[in-house]
Design a protein around this motif. Structure first.
Motif, mmCIF file in Angstrom:
data_model
loop_
_atom_site.group_PDB
_atom_site.id
_atom_site.type_symbol
_atom_site.label_atom_id
_atom_site.label_comp_id
_atom_site.label_asym_id
_atom_site.label_seq_id
_atom_site.Cartn_x
_atom_site.Cartn_y
_atom_site.Cartn_z
ATOM 1 N N ASP A 93 94.837 25.562 1.836
ATOM 2 C CA ASP A 93 95.606 26.404 0.920
ATOM 3 C C ASP A 93 95.655 27.837 1.457
ATOM 4 O O ASP A 93 96.715 28.468 1.506
ATOM 5 C CB ASP A 93 94.971 26.353 -0.470
ATOM 6 C CG ASP A 93 95.785 27.049 -1.554
ATOM 7 O OD1 ASP A 93 96.801 27.704 -1.243
ATOM 8 O OD2 ASP A 93 95.402 26.931 -2.732
ATOM 9 N N ALA A 94 94.517 28.351 1.886
ATOM 10 C CA ALA A 94 94.451 29.726 2.394
ATOM 11 C C ALA A 94 95.328 29.912 3.633
ATOM 12 O O ALA A 94 96.052 30.908 3.744
ATOM 13 C CB ALA A 94 93.004 30.089 2.714
ATOM 14 N N VAL A 95 95.273 28.962 4.547
ATOM 15 C CA VAL A 95 96.048 29.061 5.785
ATOM 16 C C VAL A 95 97.544 28.989 5.497
ATOM 17 O O VAL A 95 98.331 29.808 5.988
ATOM 18 C CB VAL A 95 95.618 27.968 6.790
ATOM 19 C CG1 VAL A 95 96.573 27.884 7.962
ATOM 20 C CG2 VAL A 95 94.196 28.228 7.264
ATOM 21 N N VAL A 96 97.957 28.027 4.688
ATOM 22 C CA VAL A 96 99.377 27.876 4.359
ATOM 23 C C VAL A 96 99.883 29.090 3.581
ATOM 24 O O VAL A 96 100.951 29.633 3.875
ATOM 25 C CB VAL A 96 99.622 26.565 3.566
ATOM 26 C CG1 VAL A 96 101.021 26.512 3.008
ATOM 27 C CG2 VAL A 96 99.348 25.359 4.463
ATOM 28 N N THR A 97 99.115 29.529 2.603
ATOM 29 C CA THR A 97 99.512 30.669 1.782
ATOM 30 C C THR A 97 99.575 31.952 2.614
ATOM 31 O O THR A 97 100.563 32.698 2.542
ATOM 32 C CB THR A 97 98.536 30.845 0.604
ATOM 33 O OG1 THR A 97 98.562 29.651 -0.176
ATOM 34 C CG2 THR A 97 98.914 32.025 -0.262
ATOM 35 N N GLY A 98 98.544 32.210 3.383
ATOM 36 C CA GLY A 98 98.536 33.393 4.229
ATOM 37 C C GLY A 98 99.648 33.367 5.270
ATOM 38 O O GLY A 98 100.312 34.379 5.519
ATOM 39 N N GLY A 99 99.863 32.207 5.864
ATOM 40 C CA GLY A 99 100.950 32.066 6.839
ATOM 41 C C GLY A 99 102.310 32.311 6.212
ATOM 42 O O GLY A 99 103.167 32.991 6.794
ATOM 43 N N ASN A 100 102.505 31.782 5.019
ATOM 44 C CA ASN A 100 103.752 32.002 4.294
ATOM 45 C C ASN A 100 103.931 33.493 4.010
ATOM 46 O O ASN A 100 105.028 34.040 4.174
ATOM 47 C CB ASN A 100 103.732 31.182 3.000
ATOM 48 C CG ASN A 100 105.089 30.982 2.399
ATOM 49 O OD1 ASN A 100 106.106 31.045 3.076
ATOM 50 N ND2 ASN A 100 105.110 30.735 1.103
ATOM 51 N N GLY A 101 102.852 34.142 3.589
ATOM 52 C CA GLY A 101 102.911 35.573 3.328
ATOM 53 C C GLY A 101 103.289 36.366 4.568
ATOM 54 O O GLY A 101 104.112 37.290 4.507
ATOM 55 N N LEU A 102 102.705 36.020 5.710
ATOM 56 C CA LEU A 102 103.034 36.703 6.964
ATOM 57 C C LEU A 102 104.503 36.540 7.328
ATOM 58 O O LEU A 102 105.161 37.493 7.755
ATOM 59 C CB LEU A 102 102.161 36.171 8.105
ATOM 60 C CG LEU A 102 100.729 36.682 8.159
ATOM 61 C CD1 LEU A 102 99.944 35.946 9.245
ATOM 62 C CD2 LEU A 102 100.699 38.175 8.393
ATOM 63 N N VAL A 103 105.018 35.322 7.147
ATOM 64 C CA VAL A 103 106.432 35.075 7.459
ATOM 65 C C VAL A 103 107.324 35.895 6.531
ATOM 66 O O VAL A 103 108.309 36.503 6.979
ATOM 67 C CB VAL A 103 106.757 33.568 7.383
ATOM 68 C CG1 VAL A 103 108.252 33.319 7.475
ATOM 69 C CG2 VAL A 103 106.026 32.813 8.484
ATOM 70 N N TYR A 104 107.006 35.933 5.243
ATOM 71 C CA TYR A 104 107.799 36.728 4.300
ATOM 72 C C TYR A 104 107.784 38.206 4.693
ATOM 73 O O TYR A 104 108.794 38.891 4.587
ATOM 74 C CB TYR A 104 107.280 36.580 2.881
ATOM 75 C CG TYR A 104 107.701 35.316 2.166
ATOM 76 C CD1 TYR A 104 108.402 34.301 2.800
ATOM 77 C CD2 TYR A 104 107.383 35.132 0.827
ATOM 78 C CE1 TYR A 104 108.769 33.148 2.130
ATOM 79 C CE2 TYR A 104 107.752 33.982 0.146
ATOM 80 C CZ TYR A 104 108.442 32.993 0.808
ATOM 81 O OH TYR A 104 108.816 31.858 0.142
ATOM 82 N N LEU A 105 106.638 38.708 5.122
ATOM 83 C CA LEU A 105 106.540 40.107 5.525
ATOM 84 C C LEU A 105 107.310 40.375 6.820
ATOM 85 O O LEU A 105 108.012 41.372 6.933
ATOM 86 C CB LEU A 105 105.074 40.516 5.700
ATOM 87 C CG LEU A 105 104.294 40.718 4.413
ATOM 88 C CD1 LEU A 105 102.803 40.856 4.719
ATOM 89 C CD2 LEU A 105 104.795 41.934 3.646
#
Length: 138
Positions: A21-33
């Motif tokens: 969950d942390a990896v997917v969520t953080g990765g998604n956040g990085l892509v959005y940024l």
């Protein structure tokens, strides 16, 4: 004769799910940024909103990663895990509501993306519930 000691780590499954969950969520956040402008054109919301969501997801992913981390703790906080589960359920319901109400002016691709990620977050919540149950001693 050699004695074999078997230990069971009741937190292993929960740690794995929280870490994913942390990896997917953080990765998604990085892509959005990093790609807010092109993603906004594809999905519908403006870049500023996507950057805000990305920043939230990055911080949330880091917090979930800290919860999952072994560090000095052998246990995982049940209360913190329940909070993650509640937030994941809230995210799922909020995402579905955003699509149904049209609140985010999503494109068709955006609506499909939001529903797909809502389903993934719901799966994480369910797996976290299972993992939390497995940590209980019987």
């Amino acid at each position: 004769m050699t004695a074999l000691t078997v230990t069971t780590d009741r937190t292993k499954f929960l740690r794995l799910v929280l870490t994913a969950d942390a990896v997917v969520t953080g990765g998604n956040g990085l892509v959005y940024l990093a790609a807010a402008v092109p993603l906004g054109a594809l999905l519908g919301p403006d870049a500023a909103l996507l950057r805000g969501i990305g920043a939230f997801l990055l911080v949330y992913g880091a917090a979930v990663g800290l919860l999952a981390g072994r560090g000095l703790r052998r246990t995982i906080s049940p209360a913190a895990t329940r909070a993650v589960i509640a937030l994941n359920i809230g995210w799922t319901l909020g995402s579905i509501a955003a699509v149904v109400t049209g609140a985010l002016d999503l494109t068709t691709a955006g609506a499909v993306w939001v529903i797909a990620q809502a389903l993934l977050v719901a799966v994480f919540a369910e797996l976290q519930i299972v993992g939390l149950r497995r940590t209980r001693t019987t």
